[in-house]
Design an enzyme around this catalytic site. Structure first.
Site, PDB file in Angstrom:
ATOM      1  CG  ASP A   4      -1.779   1.238   1.297  1.00  0.00           C
ATOM      2  OD1 ASP A   4      -2.337   1.631   0.258  1.00  0.00           O
ATOM      3  OD2 ASP A   4      -1.906   1.822   2.396  1.00  0.00           O
TER       4      ASP A   4
ATOM      5  CD  GLU B 271      -4.903   1.288  -2.763  1.00  0.00           C
ATOM      6  OE1 GLU B 271      -5.795   2.140  -2.853  1.00  0.00           O
ATOM      7  OE2 GLU B 271      -4.461   0.888  -1.660  1.00  0.00           O
TER       8      GLU B 271
ATOM      9  CG  ASP C 259      -0.789   3.400   6.098  1.00  0.00           C
ATOM     10  OD1 ASP C 259      -1.310   3.803   5.051  1.00  0.00           O
ATOM     11  OD2 ASP C 259      -0.639   4.111   7.104  1.00  0.00           O
TER      12      ASP C 259
END
Length: 170
Positions: free
Chosen positions: A8, A72, A144
Protein backbone atom coordinates in the site's frame (compact mmCIF):
# COMPACT_ATOMS: atom_id res chain seq x y z
CA UNK A 1 2.63 -22.72 -2.15
CA UNK A 2 3.03 -19.08 -3.00
CA UNK A 3 4.25 -16.10 -0.98
CA UNK A 4 2.63 -12.79 -1.88
CA UNK A 5 4.00 -9.35 -0.97
CA UNK A 6 1.29 -6.69 -0.96
CA UNK A 7 2.15 -3.00 -0.94
CA UNK A 8 0.00 0.00 0.00
CA UNK A 9 2.20 2.83 -1.29
CA UNK A 10 2.56 6.23 0.31
CA UNK A 11 5.09 9.04 0.25
CA UNK A 12 5.27 9.14 4.07
CA UNK A 13 4.10 5.68 5.08
CA UNK A 14 4.18 2.63 2.81
CA UNK A 15 2.38 -0.40 4.17
CA UNK A 16 3.48 -3.94 3.45
CA UNK A 17 1.78 -7.25 4.02
CA UNK A 18 3.07 -10.73 3.34
CA UNK A 19 0.86 -13.79 3.16
CA UNK A 20 1.36 -17.39 2.16
CA UNK A 21 -1.18 -19.04 -0.11
CA UNK A 22 -1.53 -22.82 -0.12
CA UNK A 23 -4.41 -23.58 -2.43
CA UNK A 24 -7.44 -21.97 -0.81
CA UNK A 25 -5.68 -21.56 2.54
CA UNK A 26 -4.16 -18.19 3.41
CA UNK A 27 -1.65 -17.64 6.20
CA UNK A 28 -0.30 -14.44 7.68
CA UNK A 29 3.50 -14.09 7.46
CA UNK A 30 4.34 -10.46 8.31
CA UNK A 31 3.18 -6.86 7.97
CA UNK A 32 4.23 -3.37 8.91
CA UNK A 33 5.04 0.06 7.60
CA UNK A 34 8.00 1.63 5.89
CA UNK A 35 8.30 5.11 7.41
CA UNK A 36 9.88 7.63 5.10
CA UNK A 37 9.87 10.80 7.13
CA UNK A 38 12.94 12.60 8.35
CA UNK A 39 13.11 14.90 11.31
CA UNK A 40 12.04 18.52 11.59
CA UNK A 41 15.70 19.49 11.66
CA UNK A 42 16.63 17.19 8.77
CA UNK A 43 13.67 16.47 6.48
CA UNK A 44 14.21 13.94 3.70
CA UNK A 45 14.17 15.01 0.07
CA UNK A 46 11.76 13.24 -2.29
CA UNK A 47 14.69 11.34 -3.82
CA UNK A 48 15.79 10.15 -0.37
CA UNK A 49 12.23 9.02 0.44
CA UNK A 50 12.00 7.07 -2.82
CA UNK A 51 15.39 5.47 -2.17
CA UNK A 52 14.24 4.43 1.30
CA UNK A 53 11.05 2.87 -0.11
CA UNK A 54 13.02 1.03 -2.80
CA UNK A 55 15.68 -0.24 -0.39
CA UNK A 56 13.09 -1.31 2.19
CA UNK A 57 11.09 -3.28 -0.40
CA UNK A 58 14.34 -4.92 -1.55
CA UNK A 59 15.01 -5.92 2.09
CA UNK A 60 11.50 -7.42 2.35
CA UNK A 61 12.00 -9.36 -0.88
CA UNK A 62 15.37 -10.63 0.30
CA UNK A 63 14.05 -11.63 3.72
CA UNK A 64 10.72 -13.23 2.75
CA UNK A 65 11.43 -14.43 -0.83
CA UNK A 66 7.94 -13.72 -2.25
CA UNK A 67 6.88 -15.31 -5.53
CA UNK A 68 4.41 -12.57 -6.34
CA UNK A 69 4.07 -8.83 -5.83
CA UNK A 70 0.81 -6.88 -5.72
CA UNK A 71 0.35 -3.14 -5.33
CA UNK A 72 -2.52 -0.69 -5.13
CA UNK A 73 -3.04 1.52 -8.17
CA UNK A 74 -2.95 5.29 -7.90
CA UNK A 75 -6.30 6.98 -7.57
CA UNK A 76 -6.71 10.58 -8.59
CA UNK A 77 -6.93 12.53 -5.37
CA UNK A 78 -8.09 16.11 -5.00
CA UNK A 79 -4.49 17.23 -4.83
CA UNK A 80 -2.51 16.47 -8.03
CA UNK A 81 0.80 16.91 -6.18
CA UNK A 82 -0.18 14.16 -3.72
CA UNK A 83 -1.17 11.87 -6.59
CA UNK A 84 2.22 12.45 -8.25
CA UNK A 85 4.11 11.66 -5.04
CA UNK A 86 2.01 8.54 -4.55
CA UNK A 87 2.79 7.47 -8.11
CA UNK A 88 6.50 7.96 -7.49
CA UNK A 89 6.33 5.88 -4.30
CA UNK A 90 4.57 3.14 -6.27
CA UNK A 91 7.27 3.32 -8.92
CA UNK A 92 10.05 2.90 -6.36
CA UNK A 93 8.38 -0.22 -4.93
CA UNK A 94 7.60 -1.64 -8.39
CA UNK A 95 11.21 -1.19 -9.56
CA UNK A 96 12.38 -3.16 -6.51
CA UNK A 97 10.03 -6.01 -7.50
CA UNK A 98 11.01 -5.85 -11.18
CA UNK A 99 14.73 -5.94 -10.31
CA UNK A 100 14.04 -9.22 -8.49
CA UNK A 101 12.07 -10.66 -11.44
CA UNK A 102 8.78 -10.67 -9.53
CA UNK A 103 5.57 -10.42 -11.52
CA UNK A 104 3.78 -7.19 -10.57
CA UNK A 105 -0.01 -7.13 -10.26
CA UNK A 106 -1.92 -3.88 -9.79
CA UNK A 107 -5.38 -3.50 -8.26
CA UNK A 108 -7.63 -0.50 -7.76
CA UNK A 109 -8.83 0.40 -4.28
CA UNK A 110 -12.35 -0.64 -5.34
CA UNK A 111 -11.13 -4.08 -6.51
CA UNK A 112 -9.26 -4.63 -3.25
CA UNK A 113 -12.24 -3.68 -1.09
CA UNK A 114 -14.56 -5.83 -3.21
CA UNK A 115 -12.29 -8.86 -2.85
CA UNK A 116 -11.77 -8.50 0.90
CA UNK A 117 -15.00 -6.99 2.20
CA UNK A 118 -17.49 -7.78 -0.55
CA UNK A 119 -18.20 -4.17 -1.46
CA UNK A 120 -16.04 -1.68 -3.30
CA UNK A 121 -17.36 1.11 -1.07
CA UNK A 122 -16.00 -0.33 2.20
CA UNK A 123 -14.26 1.98 4.66
CA UNK A 124 -10.86 1.44 6.32
CA UNK A 125 -12.38 -0.02 9.50
CA UNK A 126 -14.28 -2.65 7.49
CA UNK A 127 -11.11 -3.58 5.58
CA UNK A 128 -9.16 -3.91 8.83
CA UNK A 129 -11.91 -6.06 10.36
CA UNK A 130 -12.00 -8.44 7.39
CA UNK A 131 -8.20 -8.70 7.22
CA UNK A 132 -8.21 -9.77 10.89
CA UNK A 133 -11.01 -12.28 10.25
CA UNK A 134 -9.63 -13.75 7.01
CA UNK A 135 -6.10 -14.19 8.35
CA UNK A 136 -7.22 -15.11 11.90
CA UNK A 137 -5.04 -12.43 13.47
CA UNK A 138 -4.98 -11.89 17.23
CA UNK A 139 -4.82 -8.09 16.87
CA UNK A 140 -5.71 -5.44 14.32
CA UNK A 141 -2.76 -4.26 12.23
CA UNK A 142 -2.07 -0.56 11.71
CA UNK A 143 -4.25 0.86 8.89
CA UNK A 144 -1.52 1.00 6.21
CA UNK A 145 -0.32 -2.53 7.04
CA UNK A 146 -3.92 -3.80 6.96
CA UNK A 147 -4.40 -2.15 3.56
CA UNK A 148 -1.25 -3.87 2.27
CA UNK A 149 -2.48 -7.23 3.60
CA UNK A 150 -5.77 -6.52 1.80
CA UNK A 151 -3.80 -5.99 -1.44
CA UNK A 152 -2.12 -9.38 -0.94
CA UNK A 153 -5.48 -11.02 -0.14
CA UNK A 154 -7.02 -9.49 -3.27
CA UNK A 155 -4.19 -10.95 -5.34
CA UNK A 156 -4.61 -14.36 -3.69
CA UNK A 157 -8.35 -14.32 -4.50
CA UNK A 158 -7.55 -13.30 -8.06
CA UNK A 159 -5.11 -16.24 -8.35
CA UNK A 160 -7.72 -18.64 -6.98
CA UNK A 161 -10.32 -17.39 -9.47
CA UNK A 162 -7.88 -17.81 -12.38
CA UNK A 163 -7.16 -21.38 -11.30
CA UNK A 164 -10.89 -22.13 -11.09
CA UNK A 165 -11.50 -20.66 -14.55
CA UNK A 166 -8.60 -22.64 -16.03
CA UNK A 167 -10.01 -25.85 -14.53
CA UNK A 168 -13.42 -25.22 -16.12
CA UNK A 169 -11.91 -24.80 -19.58
CA UNK A 170 -10.32 -28.27 -19.62
Amino acid sequence: MSVILGIDPGSRLTGYGIIQQQGRHLHYVASGCIRVTGTVAAPLSLAEKLKRIHNSVVELITQFQPDQFAIEQVFMARNPDSALKLGQARGAAMVAAACHELPVAEYSARQIKQAVVGTGAADKAQVQHMVVALLKLSRTPQADAADALAVALCHAHSNENLIKMAGRRR
